[in-house]
Design a protein around this motif. Structure first.
Motif, PDB file in Angstrom:
ATOM      1  N   PRO A 153       0.829  -1.210   0.000  1.00  0.00           N
ATOM      2  CA  PRO A 153       0.000   0.000   0.000  1.00  0.00           C
ATOM      3  C   PRO A 153       0.862   1.258   0.000  1.00  0.00           C
ATOM      4  O   PRO A 153       2.069   1.204   0.286  1.00  0.00           O
ATOM      5  CB  PRO A 153      -0.792  -0.094   1.299  1.00  0.00           C
ATOM      6  CG  PRO A 153      -0.484  -1.418   1.904  1.00  0.00           C
ATOM      7  CD  PRO A 153       0.785  -1.907   1.297  1.00  0.00           C
ATOM      8  N   PHE A 154       0.224   2.368  -0.333  1.00  0.00           N
ATOM      9  CA  PHE A 154       0.857   3.680  -0.265  1.00  0.00           C
ATOM     10  C   PHE A 154       0.239   4.386   0.930  1.00  0.00           C
ATOM     11  O   PHE A 154      -0.978   4.442   1.059  1.00  0.00           O
ATOM     12  CB  PHE A 154       0.556   4.453  -1.560  1.00  0.00           C
ATOM     13  CG  PHE A 154       1.288   5.758  -1.679  1.00  0.00           C
ATOM     14  CD1 PHE A 154       2.493   5.827  -2.360  1.00  0.00           C
ATOM     15  CD2 PHE A 154       0.755   6.919  -1.117  1.00  0.00           C
ATOM     16  CE1 PHE A 154       3.171   7.033  -2.475  1.00  0.00           C
ATOM     17  CE2 PHE A 154       1.441   8.130  -1.224  1.00  0.00           C
ATOM     18  CZ  PHE A 154       2.638   8.183  -1.919  1.00  0.00           C
ATOM     19  N   LEU A 155       1.091   4.914   1.824  1.00  0.00           N
ATOM     20  CA  LEU A 155       0.581   5.523   3.056  1.00  0.00           C
ATOM     21  C   LEU A 155       0.856   7.027   3.035  1.00  0.00           C
ATOM     22  O   LEU A 155       2.013   7.448   3.064  1.00  0.00           O
ATOM     23  CB  LEU A 155       1.240   4.851   4.270  1.00  0.00           C
ATOM     24  CG  LEU A 155       0.989   5.432   5.665  1.00  0.00           C
ATOM     25  CD1 LEU A 155      -0.472   5.745   5.913  1.00  0.00           C
ATOM     26  CD2 LEU A 155       1.500   4.469   6.721  1.00  0.00           C
ATOM     27  N   ALA A 156      -0.214   7.815   2.972  1.00  0.00           N
ATOM     28  CA  ALA A 156      -0.073   9.270   2.851  1.00  0.00           C
ATOM     29  C   ALA A 156      -0.741   9.995   4.016  1.00  0.00           C
ATOM     30  O   ALA A 156      -1.855   9.656   4.420  1.00  0.00           O
ATOM     31  CB  ALA A 156      -0.714   9.745   1.544  1.00  0.00           C
ATOM     32  N   VAL A 157      -0.026  10.981   4.558  1.00  0.00           N
ATOM     33  CA  VAL A 157      -0.633  11.894   5.537  1.00  0.00           C
ATOM     34  C   VAL A 157      -0.398  13.324   5.047  1.00  0.00           C
ATOM     35  O   VAL A 157       0.538  13.565   4.277  1.00  0.00           O
ATOM     36  CB  VAL A 157      -0.064  11.713   6.969  1.00  0.00           C
ATOM     37  CG1 VAL A 157      -0.312  10.305   7.484  1.00  0.00           C
ATOM     38  CG2 VAL A 157       1.419  12.064   7.026  1.00  0.00           C
ATOM     39  N   PRO A 158      -1.250  14.278   5.461  1.00  0.00           N
ATOM     40  CA  PRO A 158      -1.138  15.636   4.907  1.00  0.00           C
ATOM     41  C   PRO A 158       0.157  16.354   5.284  1.00  0.00           C
ATOM     42  O   PRO A 158       0.709  17.101   4.496  1.00  0.00           O
ATOM     43  CB  PRO A 158      -2.346  16.371   5.506  1.00  0.00           C
ATOM     44  CG  PRO A 158      -3.302  15.290   5.877  1.00  0.00           C
ATOM     45  CD  PRO A 158      -2.464  14.114   6.283  1.00  0.00           C
ATOM     46  N   ASN A 159       0.645  16.143   6.499  1.00  0.00           N
ATOM     47  CA  ASN A 159       1.772  16.954   6.973  1.00  0.00           C
ATOM     48  C   ASN A 159       2.493  16.290   8.148  1.00  0.00           C
ATOM     49  O   ASN A 159       2.312  15.103   8.395  1.00  0.00           O
ATOM     50  CB  ASN A 159       1.277  18.368   7.329  1.00  0.00           C
ATOM     51  CG  ASN A 159      -0.060  18.304   8.069  1.00  0.00           C
ATOM     52  OD1 ASN A 159      -0.283  17.374   8.840  1.00  0.00           O
ATOM     53  ND2 ASN A 159      -0.941  19.244   7.813  1.00  0.00           N
ATOM     54  N   ALA A 160       3.248  17.097   8.895  1.00  0.00           N
ATOM     55  CA  ALA A 160       4.209  16.543   9.864  1.00  0.00           C
ATOM     56  C   ALA A 160       3.542  15.877  11.066  1.00  0.00           C
ATOM     57  O   ALA A 160       2.436  16.232  11.447  1.00  0.00           O
ATOM     58  CB  ALA A 160       5.118  17.660  10.359  1.00  0.00           C
ATOM     59  N   TYR A 161       4.242  14.931  11.646  1.00  0.00           N
ATOM     60  CA  TYR A 161       3.824  14.313  12.901  1.00  0.00           C
ATOM     61  C   TYR A 161       4.937  14.478  13.923  1.00  0.00           C
ATOM     62  O   TYR A 161       6.075  14.767  13.561  1.00  0.00           O
ATOM     63  CB  TYR A 161       3.433  12.846  12.685  1.00  0.00           C
ATOM     64  CG  TYR A 161       4.486  11.990  12.034  1.00  0.00           C
ATOM     65  CD1 TYR A 161       5.429  11.309  12.787  1.00  0.00           C
ATOM     66  CD2 TYR A 161       4.535  11.873  10.644  1.00  0.00           C
ATOM     67  CE1 TYR A 161       6.395  10.528  12.185  1.00  0.00           C
ATOM     68  CE2 TYR A 161       5.499  11.085  10.037  1.00  0.00           C
ATOM     69  CZ  TYR A 161       6.423  10.422  10.819  1.00  0.00           C
ATOM     70  OH  TYR A 161       7.379   9.650  10.217  1.00  0.00           O
ATOM     71  N   PRO A 162       4.604  14.326  15.226  1.00  0.00           N
ATOM     72  CA  PRO A 162       5.588  14.651  16.266  1.00  0.00           C
ATOM     73  C   PRO A 162       6.809  13.725  16.270  1.00  0.00           C
ATOM     74  O   PRO A 162       6.705  12.544  15.931  1.00  0.00           O
ATOM     75  CB  PRO A 162       4.808  14.476  17.572  1.00  0.00           C
ATOM     76  CG  PRO A 162       3.390  14.298  17.209  1.00  0.00           C
ATOM     77  CD  PRO A 162       3.298  13.933  15.777  1.00  0.00           C
ATOM     78  N   ASP A 163       7.918  14.288  16.719  1.00  0.00           N
ATOM     79  CA  ASP A 163       9.167  13.526  16.820  1.00  0.00           C
ATOM     80  C   ASP A 163       9.017  12.273  17.672  1.00  0.00           C
ATOM     81  O   ASP A 163       9.672  11.263  17.419  1.00  0.00           O
ATOM     82  CB  ASP A 163      10.256  14.384  17.486  1.00  0.00           C
ATOM     83  CG  ASP A 163      10.808  15.409  16.522  1.00  0.00           C
ATOM     84  OD1 ASP A 163      10.421  15.363  15.330  1.00  0.00           O
ATOM     85  OD2 ASP A 163      11.602  16.256  16.960  1.00  0.00           O
ATOM     86  N   PHE A 164       8.153  12.358  18.716  1.00  0.00           N
ATOM     87  CA  PHE A 164       8.073  11.210  19.630  1.00  0.00           C
ATOM     88  C   PHE A 164       7.366  10.007  19.020  1.00  0.00           C
ATOM     89  O   PHE A 164       7.192   8.983  19.682  1.00  0.00           O
ATOM     90  CB  PHE A 164       7.437  11.619  20.969  1.00  0.00           C
ATOM     91  CG  PHE A 164       5.984  12.005  20.896  1.00  0.00           C
ATOM     92  CD1 PHE A 164       5.621  13.344  20.921  1.00  0.00           C
ATOM     93  CD2 PHE A 164       4.995  11.050  20.808  1.00  0.00           C
ATOM     94  CE1 PHE A 164       4.283  13.705  20.854  1.00  0.00           C
ATOM     95  CE2 PHE A 164       3.649  11.398  20.745  1.00  0.00           C
ATOM     96  CZ  PHE A 164       3.299  12.736  20.762  1.00  0.00           C
TER      97      PHE A 164
END
Ligand code: 5GP
Ligand code: MN
Length: 351
Positions: A56-67
Motif C-alpha cells: 500500500p501507499f501511506l499518505a498523511v497531509p503533513n508533519a507528525y511529532p518527533d516522539f
C-alpha cells in the motif's frame, strides 16, 4: 472468546474481496497525525503487507511529532506537503482508499482536493462522531477507544492474526495507548484488555512503548510545560473550567518543536473537580491562527463546544478545532464559551 466483530458477514466479505482485487491501495490519515492516526494507519499498512501481500501507499497531509518517529515502518509514510506529486500519482492509480481515524474530508486539509477527486472506492475505519465522508464502507465506532482498536477488530474478523508480526502489534498498541492517555480514559471496556493480551503475544514491550511516547521529552519541553502550568493557566473555580495559552513568544523562549505541548491539555483535568480544559496555541508560522484542544470528563461534551465555538469537533470528551483571530480574541471566545455552558458546568460563571 470475546466477540470483537464490527462488520456484518456481508461487509466482511465485501471488504476482503475489495482488498484482494486491488493492486493499488492508498491508506490516508488526518492532518497533524497523532499516535492513534499513525498507529492505526501503520497497523493497517502492516496487515495489508503481511497478510494480503499488498504494497500500500501511506499518505498523511503533513508533519507528525518527533516522539512517534520510532514507530516501525514510519519511514514509509509519505507527507503530502513535502511530496504532493507523488501522493497525487498514488491517488490517480488507486483502486481502493482507506480513510483512517478521521470522519470528514476537510480533516486532511491541503490533501482534501486530491482525496475528493480520487475515483477509487473509499473505506473508513474511524471512531469519531458524525462520519460524513462518502464511502463504499463506513466502519465508524465512536464508542471505541481508538481507530487502532477499530483496525485490530476488523483485522481480527477478516483473519490472519497468527502470522502478523510486531510491525502490526506495536503501532496498534501505541494508538490505543495514546488515545486513552495510557489507558486512563475511554478505556474501561473489557475488549480493550483482550486485545492488549493478544498484542502482547507478538512479543511487544509495552512498557518501552510507553517510555518512547511519554518519557521522551527534551529538557526544553519539560520546562515549557512547567512554565505554562505555572504562569499561563486560567482557572475558573466556580464553573470547573480552565484554559491556557501558548504564544509564539513562549515557543521561541523554550525552543519549541512540534509535539512539545502534546496532551498537556489533560494536565489541568488533574485539578480536583475540574470538568473542562482548553488549550489555545498560536500557529508557529501563520498569523491569527489559533489551534484549540479541548478535554472534559464525564458527562460534559467538548464536542459540542468545539463545533459551536471553535470550528471543530472530535469526541465527546476530547475535541479540537481552530480560530482565525488574535490570541486576545481567542481568549474572549473561550470565556464566552465557558459562560455559555456555565449551567452545565455546575455553577454561575465568573468567566
Ligand atoms: P487534539 O486536541 O488532540 O488536537 O484533538 C482531539 C480530538 O479532536 C482528536 O480526536 C481529533 O481527531 C479531533 N479534532 C481535532 N481537531 C479537529 C477539527 O478541527 N475538527 C474535527 N472534527 N475534529 C478535530
Ligand atoms: Mn483517534
Amino acid at each position: 472468546m470475546m466477540d470483537l466483530n464490527l462488520l456484518t458477514a456481508e461487509e466482511a466479505h465485501e471488504l476482503d474481496a475489495l482488498i484482494r482485487a486491488s493492486e493499488h491501495i492508498v491508506i490516508t490519515g488526518h492532518s497533524r497525525p497523532d499516535g492513534d492516526a499513525l498507529g492505526a494507519c501503520l497497523g493497517w499498512y502492516a496487515y495489508l503487507c503481511e497478510h494480503y501481500g499488498k504494497e500500500p501507499f501511506l499518505a498523511v497531509p503533513n508533519a507528525y511529532p518527533d516522539f512517534l518517529m520510532w514507530l516501525p515502518m514510519s519511514e514509509r509514510i509519505v507527507r503530502y506537503d513535502k511530496h504532493p506529486d507523488e501522493v497525487q500519482r498514488a491517488f490517480d492509480e488507486a483502486q481502493l482508499v482507506f480513510c483512517i481515524d478521521y470522519n470528514g474530508l476537510n480533516r486532511v486539509e491541503a490533501m482534501e482536493q486530491a482525496l475528493t477527486d480520487c475515483k477509487a472506492p473509499r473505506v473508513m475505519l474511524d471512531h469519531h462522531l458524525d462520519p460524513t465522508i462518502p464511502t463504499r464502507l463506513t466502519v465508524s465506532h465512536p464508542e471505541l477507544s481508538s481507530a487502532s482498536e477499530v483496525v485490530f477488530r476488523v483485522m481480527w474478523q477478516l483473519g490472519g492474526f497468527d502470522t502478523l508480526s510486531r510491525k502490526f502489534a506495536i503501532p496498534v498498541y501505541c494508538g490505543m495507548m495514546t488515545d486513552t492517555g495510557g489507558f486512563t480514559f475511554n478505556s474501561t471496556r473489557p475488549e480493550i484488555y483482550f486485545i492488549i493480551c493478544q498484542l502482547l503475544t507478538k512479543g511487544i514491550d509495552k512498557d518501552k512503548i510507553y517510555r518512547n511516547v511519554y518519557n521522551n521529552y527534551s529538557q526544553w519541553a519539560i520546562r515549557l510545560r512547567g512554565y505554562l502550568m505555572s504562569q499561563k493557566l486560567n482557572v475558573f473555580d466556580d464553573i470547573h473550567a480552565s484554559y491556557y495559552t501558548i504564544t509564539r513568544q513562549n515557543m521561541r523562549d523554550f525552543h519549541y518543536v512540534r509535539g512539545d505541548a502534546e496532551a498537556l491539555v489533560n494536565e489541568p483535568l488533574r485539578i480536583r473537580g475540574m470538568k473542562v480544559s482548553v488549550s489555545l496555541r498560536e500557529d508557529d508560522r501563520v498569523d491569527n491562527k489559533i489551534w484549540v484542544s479541548l478535554r472534559s470528563v464525564d458527562d460534559f461534551s467538548v464536542e459540542d463546544m468545539a463545533r459551536r465555538f471553535f470550528n471543530g469537533g472530535g469526541h465527546f470528551n476530547a475535541s479540537g478545532g481552530y480560530l482565525d483571530c488574535s490570541m486576545d480574541e481567542a481568549e474572549k471566545i473561550t470565556r464566552e464559551a465557558f459562560r455559555y455552558y456555565a449551567d452545565a458546568l455546575g455553577g454561575r460563571s465568573g468567566a
